[in-house]
Each structure stands twice: as C-alpha cells, then as structure tokens.
Enzyme design. Structure first.
Site, PDB file in Angstrom:
ATOM      1  CB  SER A 170      31.991  37.015  19.216  1.00 13.42           C
ATOM      2  OG  SER A 170      32.124  37.228  17.826  1.00 13.42           O
TER       3      SER A 170
ATOM      4  CB  SER B 109      32.293  37.249  14.245  1.00 14.71           C
ATOM      5  OG  SER B 109      32.403  38.628  14.463  1.00 14.71           O
TER       6      SER B 109
ATOM      7  CE  LYS C 268      38.256  45.367  17.345  1.00 16.30           C
ATOM      8  NZ  LYS C 268      37.123  46.157  16.930  1.00 16.30           N
TER       9      LYS C 268
ATOM     10  CG  ASP D 117      36.330  47.562  13.671  1.00 17.67           C
ATOM     11  OD1 ASP D 117      35.524  46.670  13.362  1.00 17.67           O
ATOM     12  OD2 ASP D 117      37.182  47.433  14.572  1.00 17.67           O
TER      13      ASP D 117
ATOM     14  N   GLY E  53      38.263  52.464  24.466  1.00 23.13           N
ATOM     15  CA  GLY E  53      38.664  51.071  24.274  1.00 23.13           C
ATOM     16  C   GLY E  53      39.018  50.804  22.820  1.00 23.13           C
ATOM     17  N   GLY E  54      38.930  49.520  22.459  1.00 19.99           N
ATOM     18  CA  GLY E  54      39.412  49.070  21.159  1.00 19.99           C
ATOM     19  C   GLY E  54      38.807  49.739  19.938  1.00 19.99           C
TER      20      GLY E  54
ATOM     21  N   GLY F 184      24.503  49.643  17.162  1.00 20.63           N
ATOM     22  CA  GLY F 184      25.712  49.211  16.456  1.00 20.63           C
ATOM     23  C   GLY F 184      25.535  48.026  15.517  1.00 20.63           C
TER      24      GLY F 184
HETATM   25  P1  ATR Z   1      39.311  47.612  26.389  1.00 20.76           P
HETATM   26  O1  ATR Z   1      39.249  48.831  27.266  1.00 20.76           O
HETATM   27  O2  ATR Z   1      39.970  46.437  27.046  1.00 20.76           O
HETATM   28  O3  ATR Z   1      39.802  47.883  25.002  1.00 20.76           O
HETATM   29  P2  ATR Z   1      36.632  47.714  25.458  1.00 20.76           P
HETATM   30  O4  ATR Z   1      35.495  46.786  25.669  1.00 20.76           O
HETATM   31  O5  ATR Z   1      37.054  48.055  24.091  1.00 20.76           O
HETATM   32  O6  ATR Z   1      37.822  47.092  26.276  1.00 20.76           O
HETATM   33  O7  ATR Z   1      36.362  49.067  26.211  1.00 20.76           O
HETATM   34  C1  ATR Z   1      35.637  49.158  27.342  1.00 20.76           C
HETATM   35  C2  ATR Z   1      35.333  50.637  27.528  1.00 20.76           C
HETATM   36  O8  ATR Z   1      34.241  50.738  28.438  1.00 20.76           O
HETATM   37  C3  ATR Z   1      36.486  51.392  28.143  1.00 20.76           C
HETATM   38  O9  ATR Z   1      36.461  52.713  27.670  1.00 20.76           O
HETATM   39  C4  ATR Z   1      36.129  51.319  29.623  1.00 20.76           C
HETATM   40  O10 ATR Z   1      36.679  52.341  30.411  1.00 20.76           O
HETATM   41  P3  ATR Z   1      38.136  52.147  31.077  1.00 20.76           P
HETATM   42  O11 ATR Z   1      39.096  52.471  30.004  1.00 20.76           O
HETATM   43  O12 ATR Z   1      38.138  53.115  32.191  1.00 20.76           O
HETATM   44  O13 ATR Z   1      38.197  50.716  31.520  1.00 20.76           O
HETATM   45  C5  ATR Z   1      34.634  51.505  29.558  1.00 20.76           C
HETATM   46  N1  ATR Z   1      33.975  51.011  30.759  1.00 20.76           N
HETATM   47  C6  ATR Z   1      33.776  49.738  31.132  1.00 20.76           C
HETATM   48  N2  ATR Z   1      33.111  49.665  32.301  1.00 20.76           N
HETATM   49  C7  ATR Z   1      32.898  50.956  32.692  1.00 20.76           C
HETATM   50  C8  ATR Z   1      32.254  51.573  33.818  1.00 20.76           C
HETATM   51  N3  ATR Z   1      31.691  50.840  34.801  1.00 20.76           N
HETATM   52  N4  ATR Z   1      32.208  52.932  33.872  1.00 20.76           N
HETATM   53  C9  ATR Z   1      32.753  53.678  32.891  1.00 20.76           C
HETATM   54  N5  ATR Z   1      33.366  53.161  31.802  1.00 20.76           N
HETATM   55  C10 ATR Z   1      33.446  51.817  31.690  1.00 20.76           C
END
Ligand code: ATR
Length: 276
Positions: free
Chosen positions: A16, A18, A67, A104, A132-133, A241
């Site tokens: 991070s 931040s 989050k 965000d 994800g988040g 980003g």
């Molecule tokens: P979180 O899912 O805990 O909120 P994030 O960092 O906000 O964490 O999100 C990670 C994103 O990357 C998710 O959409 C994750 O997919 P999953 O929901 O299936 O875990 C995606 N992601 C991470 N590694 C991946 C991979 N090897 N192939 C495809 N998607 C991946």
C-alpha cells in the site's frame, strides 16, 4: 498539539502506498499527524475501529479484503458507501458516531469515467473483469456516468452473482467466456489482481476487439501492466489506476483534515519513485 494518528487496515498491506500519500500531505500542510499500515485479521476489525472512538486513531482507510466487512461495526454509512456496500474511509462524525464513507467512486470518476468524453454511455458496452473489493465502486461510477450495458466476469462466478444482487441490471459472464464477451466491448476494465507486480497475469489474449476499445487497469504497480503494454501496441487507448488512487486519497484526506490537498507533479513523482 498531540499528533493525530491515521492508518489503513487490510491484509496484505505491504504494497500500500497510502502512507506515502498522506504523510506527504501532512508534511506539506504542517499537520501534526502520521499515517501507518495496520495489517489485521478479520476478527480484529472491531477492536481497531473502536480506537477512533477512544481517540487513539483519528481516521482509518480500509482496503481489501475488508471494505464490506467493516460495515457491521460502524454506526452509519453515508453516500456511496451505502450504494456500494463498500467503505474505504472511516471517521467520527459531528455527533460522535463512527461513519463509513466511500471515496473510491470519486477516485474512479476523476481518474477514469470523467475522461471518457467520446464515449456514448447509453450505447457503449463495458466489461468489468473481477468481482473483488473495488468492483461495486466501479459499477456505481459507471452507472452514475450513464452506462447501462455492463458485463462482469469473475473467476469465481458466485462473487459476480453476489454483485448482481446489488446491481440487477448487470450481466454476469463466466470466466471462460470473457474473451468472447470482450469482442463487442467498447471499454474493458481490469479490476482483478492479474498484472500486479510479481503476481499472475492474464492468459487470455483478447485477439478480437473493437477498433475503438478503451482499456482501464485499476493496477498502477507496475505503471504499465502487461495488458496495458499489449493493448497500447494495438493502438488501444489505455489508463492505469494511479489517478484513481491519488483522487480517492485526496477525498479521504479532505474529509478528515478539512483541507483539500493538492495533487501535483512532486506528489506523483514521490509516489512513482516508490513503485520502481
Ligand atoms: P478480494 O477478492 O479478496 O476482494 P481483490 O484483490 O479485491 O480481493 O480481488 C481480487 C480479484 O482478482 C478477484 O476478482 C479474483 O477472482 P476470484 O474472485 O475468483 O478470487 C481475481 N483474481 C485473482 N487471481 C486471479 C487469477 N489467477 N485468475 C483470475 N482472477 C483472479
């Protein structure tokens, strides 16, 4: 005056930036405060958030994967935090209540959606990769901008379906079908962690795309993901980003400190130097 303490909760947090951002501004505006990383487990959220009530902490940022998880421990959520069920900024409001806000969406608007001047939001299609988040905030920012045709693809289908419960107008696609879905898209947004420095990357090639495609990567470390590099070579307009990150931080800072801090070249360079 006593130094005000701020921090960001999440796990993992080592990447991070931040603290760099907020400590830069504290110094610049001569505010006696410090901002640190607070890496915690899920069951420590309540204890840490309550430090705002006791005065030990003044404000907290929240990142993945907490989050949404912080919401039950707050007295209120306001504005976009309500719409997205995603909180990234916590503070004590005038009534002494713990309030969760989402900055965000603001970051996404300033850093990306407001720059889509040539896009016809009514007609254009957007594919969001990842659930994800940050994804609810992305969908909300797109919706605010008038986009109606939004597809979302995620490796774990259930997480995309859960987001659809909040935004019923979106279309959920299976991960194995994202390349096919991408063919007719005007905008593709990467909200997965694929492409992060030292992490996994996309296996998909996205060979067939529309000539006017815009690609946005929520990642800014590396500055150019492999996907950004590949799309640039094909003359696709790309964004990373970084601005979203800077603007969400600006908004959090101004909520806590009642100063709207400046985004300038020196700050961008300071952040960028940490990426290298
Ligand atoms: P979180 O899912 O805990 O909120 P994030 O960092 O906000 O964490 O999100 C990670 C994103 O990357 C998710 O959409 C994750 O997919 P999953 O929901 O299936 O875990 C995606 N992601 C991470 N590694 C991946 C991979 N090897 N192939 C495809 N998607 C991946």
């Amino acid at each position: 005056m006593k130094e005000k303490k701020f921090g960001i909760i999440g796990k993992p947090l080592s990447h991070s930036l931040s603290p760099i951002l907020h400590n830069f501004w504290f110094k610049k505006y001569k505010i006696s405060a410090s901002y640190s990383l607070i890496e915690i487990e899920l069951d420590e959220i309540e204890k840490v958030i309550n430090k705002i009530k006791s005065g030990e902490l003044y404000g907290i940022n929240v990142t993945v994967p907490y989050k949404q998880a912080v919401i039950p421990f707050l007295d209120a959520t306001v504005n976009e935090a309500k719409e997205t069920l995603s909180v990234n900024t916590i503070s004590l409001n005038k009534e002494g209540k713990l309030e969760g806000t989402n900055t965000d969406v603001y970051g996404l608007e300033k850093g990306f959606t407001n720059k889509l001047g040539n896009q016809d939001s009514e007609q254009n299609s957007v594919l969001v990769l990842g659930a994800g988040g940050v994804t609810p905030s992305i969908i909300y920012a797109l919706k605010k901008k008038g986009f109606k045709k939004i597809s979302i693809g995620n490796r774990t289908l259930k997480k995309a379906e859960d987001i659809k419960k909040k935004f019923s107008f979106i279309k959920v696609v299976e991960w194995k079908n994202i390349e096919e879905e991408a063919i007719n898209m005007d905008i593709i947004i990467n909200a997965t962690s694929l492409g992060l420095k030292y992490g996994n990357d996309f296996e998909q090639e996205f060979k067939i795309i529309k000539p006017n495609l815009v690609y946005y990567d929520i990642i800014y470390n590396p500055e150019e993901t492999m996907m950004i590099k590949k799309f640039k070579r094909r003359n696709v307009q790309t964004f990373n980003g970084l601005e979203m990150f800077l603007y969400q931080g600006q908004k959090s800072f101004s909520l806590w400190n009642k100063i709207n801090p400046e985004l300038n070249e020196e700050l961008t360079q300071t952040v960028m130097s940490k990426l290298k």
